[in-house]
Write an enzyme that holds these catalytic residues in place. Structure first.
Site, short mmCIF file in Angstrom:
data_model
loop_
_atom_site.label_atom_id
_atom_site.label_comp_id
_atom_site.label_asym_id
_atom_site.label_seq_id
_atom_site.Cartn_x
_atom_site.Cartn_y
_atom_site.Cartn_z
N GLY A 91 0.81 -1.21 0.00
CA GLY A 91 0.00 0.00 0.00
C GLY A 91 0.84 1.26 0.00
N GLY A 100 -0.17 4.41 0.38
CA GLY A 100 -0.89 5.54 0.97
C GLY A 100 -0.05 6.22 2.04
N PHE A 101 -0.70 6.96 2.91
CA PHE A 101 0.04 7.71 3.93
C PHE A 101 0.86 6.81 4.83
CE2 PHE A 101 -3.22 10.97 2.98
CZ PHE A 101 -2.38 12.02 2.72
N GLY A 102 0.28 5.66 5.25
CA GLY A 102 0.99 4.76 6.14
C GLY A 102 2.17 4.09 5.48
N VAL A 138 -2.01 -8.04 -4.96
CA VAL A 138 -1.89 -9.07 -3.93
C VAL A 138 -3.16 -9.92 -3.91
CG1 VAL A 138 -1.67 -9.47 -1.45
CG2 VAL A 138 -0.40 -7.60 -2.53
N GLU A 153 -16.97 18.98 3.27
CA GLU A 153 -16.15 19.68 2.28
C GLU A 153 -16.76 19.60 0.89
OE1 GLU A 153 -11.92 19.60 4.69
OE2 GLU A 153 -12.29 18.03 3.21
N ASP A 196 -5.91 2.59 7.92
CA ASP A 196 -7.35 2.32 7.94
C ASP A 196 -7.70 0.84 8.02
OD1 ASP A 196 -7.47 5.01 7.60
OD2 ASP A 196 -8.58 4.99 5.71
N ALA A 220 -5.34 10.36 8.18
CA ALA A 220 -3.96 10.34 7.69
C ALA A 220 -2.93 10.43 8.83
CB ALA A 220 -3.75 11.47 6.67
#
Lengths: 451, 451
Positions: B16, B18-20, B84, B175, B312, B328
């Protein structure tokens, strides 16, 4: 439907928000007419830079401007997202998918699409470059090929994946090839661990004796030299006779050659929008071989002085008797001419001019910071021509904002060799696999998301 | 497959981008390990600004950065585009669609996707906002609704088309609603001839008693006031019980209400990536109701000290005993923690810390130039909060280039009320018609092209 003009001004309907149609509508700004600009997309696309989107240099919105935004201040022009399905020239109405639109004067500027010269089955295997969806698809194929090559340990298949064949040595093909060379030699230089992107093989195929055949022969020679120096192989007087998922067959007088490749891009042929055929049938005319409608010297069609056809969908004879080429300046000058004629008619003024195309020159970029240009009788090749190319294209991009952002993006790209827009997005037509590789699609529910 | 590490460093596989995941890989830069970062997309997406793409304010490439570009200088990190399909925890391999990848340490940071709480049939009718394709789809629906309304003479159907229902009063929903209000009141102000975009109705539906429920109650109240002043209707303590192509049914303690609308956007629920379930099965664990994997205090999973789950997809208890929210900063702090732990193990150093989340605050924008923010114990609402929001988000966007271009785009948008990226592009999943309107698709061969 509520598109009856409130006033008694003549109703001018313009079909197509490309270079020609936008010109007509803009130039009628102060005319006593009510203009309706029809398109099936909500934006004007600056096609000359589409190859930059296809190669990850620019974002789509850098080269597309919403039509409503372009005309927000022009009170006598209405923008309509609609789908034309036919014409009734007797009743003077355009038939839409969901209604009708009456006109007093009609301008058809619906443009062109790719032509595979009867090999429609090639369209899946060798995408052309006309729409922003095409650009995203080509970008996906280019960058996905490098990703696949990175993971391929079989050397033969890896070289297939890193071979790119571009069909058509016109400006689109040459600019795509140049950008691909830049990607391979600079942009991706440090990106991979198992492949060297510099080993990519780029082959440009052209049926005519020279690339950039619309340029003077000497300039075309210099361009070919420059293109070769970028590591691009050029095959002139060569035709593509077969395209398969893993190879193309090239045929020339000397030999037949089979190139193993997974990425073929099409820049060879165009044909008029199918609306051309519908209109020709309605008017009792014959289209030419490319599906274009023959027009009178004043750009109206025979028997219909209220109906004009301009741009890539028109077959308009130039001074040498040949049809004018499908270039933005032709469409724009035709649009200006037609707007003037419509204005004169609306003001009951005499207008018996015929259209003359003024060829102000042509240019094409050859990769990073080199271009060829013919301006009037002068010919340029090199960095100065590239600066001119940059200037001309920036000035033409319609919105001030886009112009600034595109300029910044370019300056950044120029000094960093970066192409930050090289995103592989999902494709609308195919799934994420190359043709002929149905088993490798990553559209699985059990895969890491990009969150 | 050729992914055996050439050196004898421990192999760390991160799933992944993403942010992590990015945090883990970046923080291992100087560690004696060999990192492989896997994603099925080739870019990192800055999701907090995805709503700006969905509402035409930013281009996709402004908020996405190619992963290879991010890691081009990190010699011990390899980026791999792969899919995966499973795990073999005994043999310590990740199973890919087209191969296997052995690891010594595995970090799963595969993120989350939308949850329709058992109503999967709503996904077509009420798209969520997780990927760039989602954003393009939402953008298409919003702007297409105004286009359809412009052409609709039936007043009831016109008001249906100009009604927008947003499900979920969290940051995404708020938003989106704020940006929609800005579009209706400013961006499109002069664009149409037959409708007044200001008449658009925007309804924000939230099941909890307050919008922005993660904020302190007083701040949430002030945010609601501000949101209402933008002309947005808020329905709290209200659930959606039915979504149909032309209406939604809302249910609260007081009443059941049917809203006629053609555009429903989903910001209500998320669930873990399906990989979570596969991993839990392989490890003999139970996922929680949202499909998240329970983790130990050190973020490894029970019985597998070499396997970490973050972001997440992890269910990690906070100090109050509740699972940490899917934000995040949580994923990033977890990524930093895991990187430190892996580094210590690789260097044979002791590391018996447990993960503590430091809540530095949270913020959300409410339309043009207003935001709410909670920083430490302080609460802010208004223009200053918005400037903070802008600063924090700009600083976070990874690439310097993107930061500059996004800033310029925002400054421009701010002063011109413009949203130049409001392009209606073709949708991969559906064709160009709204659900329930199969007869109005413009995908015809006989339509004006955008050339």
């Amino acid at each position: 439907m509520n598109h009856q003009s409130e006033r008694s001004f003549p109703r001018v309907v313009v079909i197509g928000g490309g270079f020609g149609g936008v010109q007509v509508a803009k130039r009628l700004k102060r005319s006593p007419v009510q203009v309706t600009l029809l398109d099936r997309r909500n934006f004007h696309l600056f096609q000359p830079l589409l190859y930059q989107v296809a190669t990850g240099g620019l974002a789509t919105s850098n080269i597309a401007t919403p039509l409503r935004y372009m005309f927000r201040k022009q009170k006598n022009c209405e923008v309509l997202l609609a789908d034309v399905t036919g014409f009734d020239l007797q009743r003077k109405v355009v038939i839409l998918r969901d209604g009708e639109l009456p006109y007093d004067q009609l301008v058809v500027a619906a443009g062109a699409t790719h032509s595979y010269f009867g090999h429609e089955e090639w369209s899946e295997l060798a995408p052309g470059l006309k729409t922003i969806e095409d650009a995203a698809e080509i970008r996906r194929r280019i960058f996905m090929s490098f990703e696949r090559a990175e993971r391929e340990s079989d050397l033969e298949r890896r070289s297939e994946l890193m071979t790119f064949v571009i069909v058509g040595g016109g400006p689109t093909g040459v600019e795509l090839a140049g950008a691909l060379a830049e990607i391979a030699h600079h942009t991706l230089r440090n990106d991979f661990h198992h492949i060297d992107p510099k080993e990519a093989r780029i082959v440009l195929v052209e049926a005519a004796p020279h690339i950039l055949a619309h340029m003077p022969e000497q300039l075309s020679h210099r361009a070919a030299e420059k293109v070769r120096s970028l590591g691009i192989e050029i095959r002139t007087q060569t035709k593509v006779t077969e395209i398969l998922p893993d190879r193309v067959t090239l045929h020339s007088a000397e030999k037949t050659e089979v190139l193993k490749t997974r990425t073929v891009l099409w820049g060879a042929g165009v044909k008029a929008n199918p609306l051309g055929k519908l209109l020709a049938e309605a008017a009792g005319l014959e289209c030419d071989r490319a599906g274009r409608i023959p027009v009178e010297p004043n750009l109206s069609i025979s028997g219909h002085p209220e109906l004009f056809v301009i741009g890539d969908i028109a077959s308009c004879a130039g001074e040498d008797g040949h049809p004018l080429p499908g270039l933005a300046p032709v469409a724009m000058q035709q649009g200006q001419f037609v707007a003037k004629r419509i204005d004169s008619i609306a003001r009951n003024k005499k207008h018996d001019h015929v259209f003359h195309y003024r060829d102000r020159g042509s240019m094409a970029t050859l990769g990073r910071s080199v271009a060829v240009a013919k301006i009037g009788k002068r010919e340029y090749c090199g960095f100065f021509a590239w600066l001119m190319w940059l200037l001309v294209h920036l000035m033409q991009i319609v919105q001030f904002e886009n112009r600034m952002l595109v300029l910044m993006q370019w300056i950044w790209n120029y000094f960093t060799f970066n192409r930050s827009a090289r995103l592989i997005t999902e494709s609308p037509s195919s799934n994420d696999s190359h043709p002929g590789e149905p088993n490798t699609t990553p559209e699985s529910t059990a895969s890491p998301s990009d969150s």
